[in-house]
Scaffold this motif. Sequence first.
Motif, PDB file in Angstrom:
ATOM      1  N   LYS A  91      62.019  31.548 -36.367  1.00  0.00           N
ATOM      2  CA  LYS A  91      61.979  32.854 -35.709  1.00  0.00           C
ATOM      3  C   LYS A  91      60.542  33.339 -35.552  1.00  0.00           C
ATOM      4  O   LYS A  91      60.173  33.907 -34.521  1.00  0.00           O
ATOM      5  N   GLU A  92      59.709  33.100 -36.578  1.00  0.00           N
ATOM      6  CA  GLU A  92      58.306  33.520 -36.517  1.00  0.00           C
ATOM      7  C   GLU A  92      57.542  32.748 -35.446  1.00  0.00           C
ATOM      8  O   GLU A  92      56.726  33.320 -34.720  1.00  0.00           O
ATOM      9  N   ARG A  93      57.804  31.442 -35.349  1.00  0.00           N
ATOM     10  CA  ARG A  93      57.103  30.636 -34.345  1.00  0.00           C
ATOM     11  C   ARG A  93      57.476  31.070 -32.926  1.00  0.00           C
ATOM     12  O   ARG A  93      56.602  31.137 -32.047  1.00  0.00           O
ATOM     13  N   LEU A  94      58.740  31.373 -32.690  1.00  0.00           N
ATOM     14  CA  LEU A  94      59.140  31.880 -31.374  1.00  0.00           C
ATOM     15  C   LEU A  94      58.384  33.157 -31.040  1.00  0.00           C
ATOM     16  O   LEU A  94      57.928  33.346 -29.907  1.00  0.00           O
ATOM     17  N   LEU A  97      54.975  32.563 -29.896  1.00  0.00           N
ATOM     18  CA  LEU A  97      54.958  32.052 -28.529  1.00  0.00           C
ATOM     19  C   LEU A  97      55.394  33.113 -27.516  1.00  0.00           C
ATOM     20  O   LEU A  97      55.613  32.809 -26.351  1.00  0.00           O
ATOM     21  N   ASN A  98      55.527  34.369 -27.993  1.00  0.00           N
ATOM     22  CA  ASN A  98      55.965  35.479 -27.134  1.00  0.00           C
ATOM     23  C   ASN A  98      57.340  35.218 -26.540  1.00  0.00           C
ATOM     24  O   ASN A  98      57.626  35.563 -25.396  1.00  0.00           O
ATOM     25  N   ARG A  99      58.203  34.602 -27.344  1.00  0.00           N
ATOM     26  CA  ARG A  99      59.590  34.334 -26.929  1.00  0.00           C
ATOM     27  C   ARG A  99      60.547  35.072 -27.846  1.00  0.00           C
ATOM     28  O   ARG A  99      60.253  35.276 -29.029  1.00  0.00           O
ATOM     29  N   GLN A 100      61.677  35.455 -27.287  1.00  0.00           N
ATOM     30  CA  GLN A 100      62.721  36.123 -28.042  1.00  0.00           C
ATOM     31  C   GLN A 100      63.945  35.213 -28.138  1.00  0.00           C
ATOM     32  O   GLN A 100      64.111  34.309 -27.311  1.00  0.00           O
ATOM     33  N   GLN A 176      66.206  22.622 -29.753  1.00  0.00           N
ATOM     34  CA  GLN A 176      66.986  23.822 -30.038  1.00  0.00           C
ATOM     35  C   GLN A 176      66.368  24.517 -31.249  1.00  0.00           C
ATOM     36  O   GLN A 176      66.041  23.879 -32.254  1.00  0.00           O
ATOM     37  N   TRP A 177      66.205  25.840 -31.137  1.00  0.00           N
ATOM     38  CA  TRP A 177      65.545  26.631 -32.170  1.00  0.00           C
ATOM     39  C   TRP A 177      66.570  27.282 -33.096  1.00  0.00           C
ATOM     40  O   TRP A 177      67.599  27.779 -32.641  1.00  0.00           O
ATOM     41  N   PHE A 178      66.231  27.302 -34.391  1.00  0.00           N
ATOM     42  CA  PHE A 178      67.026  27.964 -35.422  1.00  0.00           C
ATOM     43  C   PHE A 178      66.119  28.921 -36.182  1.00  0.00           C
ATOM     44  O   PHE A 178      64.894  28.900 -36.039  1.00  0.00           O
ATOM     45  N   GLU A 203      52.212  24.538 -37.291  1.00  0.00           N
ATOM     46  CA  GLU A 203      51.978  25.361 -36.108  1.00  0.00           C
ATOM     47  C   GLU A 203      51.777  26.833 -36.453  1.00  0.00           C
ATOM     48  O   GLU A 203      51.085  27.552 -35.733  1.00  0.00           O
ATOM     49  N   VAL A 204      52.378  27.288 -37.542  1.00  0.00           N
ATOM     50  CA  VAL A 204      52.301  28.703 -37.894  1.00  0.00           C
ATOM     51  C   VAL A 204      51.186  28.978 -38.906  1.00  0.00           C
ATOM     52  O   VAL A 204      50.524  30.015 -38.851  1.00  0.00           O
TER      53      VAL A 204
END
Length: 435
Positions: A91-94, A97-100, A176-178, A203-204
């Motif tokens: 969730k933090e990585r999304l 990346l300015n993604r929800q 797919q993101w979790f 990445e984070v």
Amino acid sequence: MSTLTLLALSLLPRAASAHELCFNQATEYCLNDPFADYWEENGALPVFGYPISAATAQSDHSLQWTERHRLEAWPANANTPYEVQLGLIGKERLALLNRQPEAPESGPIDGCLWFAETGHNVCDQTSSAGFKQYWQNHGLAVPGLDRYARSLQLFGLPLTTPQMETNANGDTVMTQWFERARFEWHPNNPDEFKVLLGLLGKEVFQPIIEPQPTPIPTPIPTPEPQRCTAVFPAPSVISLAETCVAGGSLFAVSGKFEPNQTMFAYVTQPNGEVITFPVVIGNSRSQTDGTFSLVGALPANAKPGVYGITVEGGRSSGVAYFELYTPAQTPTTDYGVVPASSPNGYAYPDTGPIGQVFHYGAYGFEQNSIVSVYITAPNGSISTARFKVTVDGDGNAGRDVAFRTNNLDLVGIYAITFETTDQQYKVTIYHRITL
């Protein structure tokens, strides 16, 4: 014992002392309890990867980063199954990346796992392997929880539908993101390795860089350019900072369209052929006031002549021209030594071949302020167009600014500078591009 066997054994973790787990040459960091036991009992290397930091104390817990996760130890939960917990790193990585999280799907799909909490399915990619089987067959060793709950503790809920994405290594894979993971589908691997977890920890995680004196890079001498003689039509809507450009040098395009337009650009070569505009850094949309800026480069071996750059938006377009000459300097294998970056700045990685994507971090700015970004190339040319970046609430800027060099043949040391609008504070970060 064969050399191959010795090499394999050297990469296995070794117990340096009681409750400590070290990894020989693989990483300089070790795991201590409670992280060491947790790492071994819940999937080890495939699930967590190697540690990439030492354990550090926070106000009410301690944490340690691994390649795929952030392990958190909470003393308030000591001697319970929840003493060590995993951060919501997916969730933090999304968010970085300015993604929800994506909107819910229409409903359950036959043969898939349905998660009503987020409205997403988790399905297998083949009859013998896939995201569903991986989610079901892996979980934390938490006493008292059923199989589903153990998987939920390890991966969390799905946040997106599966789709093709390019990861930080440059691989384009089904993703797919979790909440706590990113599943990646690698169909050419054996079944047990077709599903891999993304390296979200790498990445984070932002390493703490000790303050160092800001180095002054040695300018690379360039030969006198050939004089350009072409006469161009007056530019329409867009303009170029320079109209006489050497192959491999950076050039800047700016203009003003209607606000918030999605843009694309292309270059018309002297022979009339059209190529995609080789953007180094910039926005794919015009700003709220309509302005935009792009910085790009043609290969050092591009043929000399007159080129046209066309930028188009949904309701606006413009054309500008420049003449390209061939510089005497050619790509070299003397790449130079990467200088240390400014305090509060880093590049990851700091060296890579043409085609590498570099990620930058710059921090210490005023919260929610606007900083500009520009690039200095190995030949000393500086991009005149400045890419604007909004500082987050922690004072960080440019965490995920990527610098892709697929179309750039000029190798050597590059510098990217983050600078406040009043030029009172700046962070300069260096990296090296090789052939």
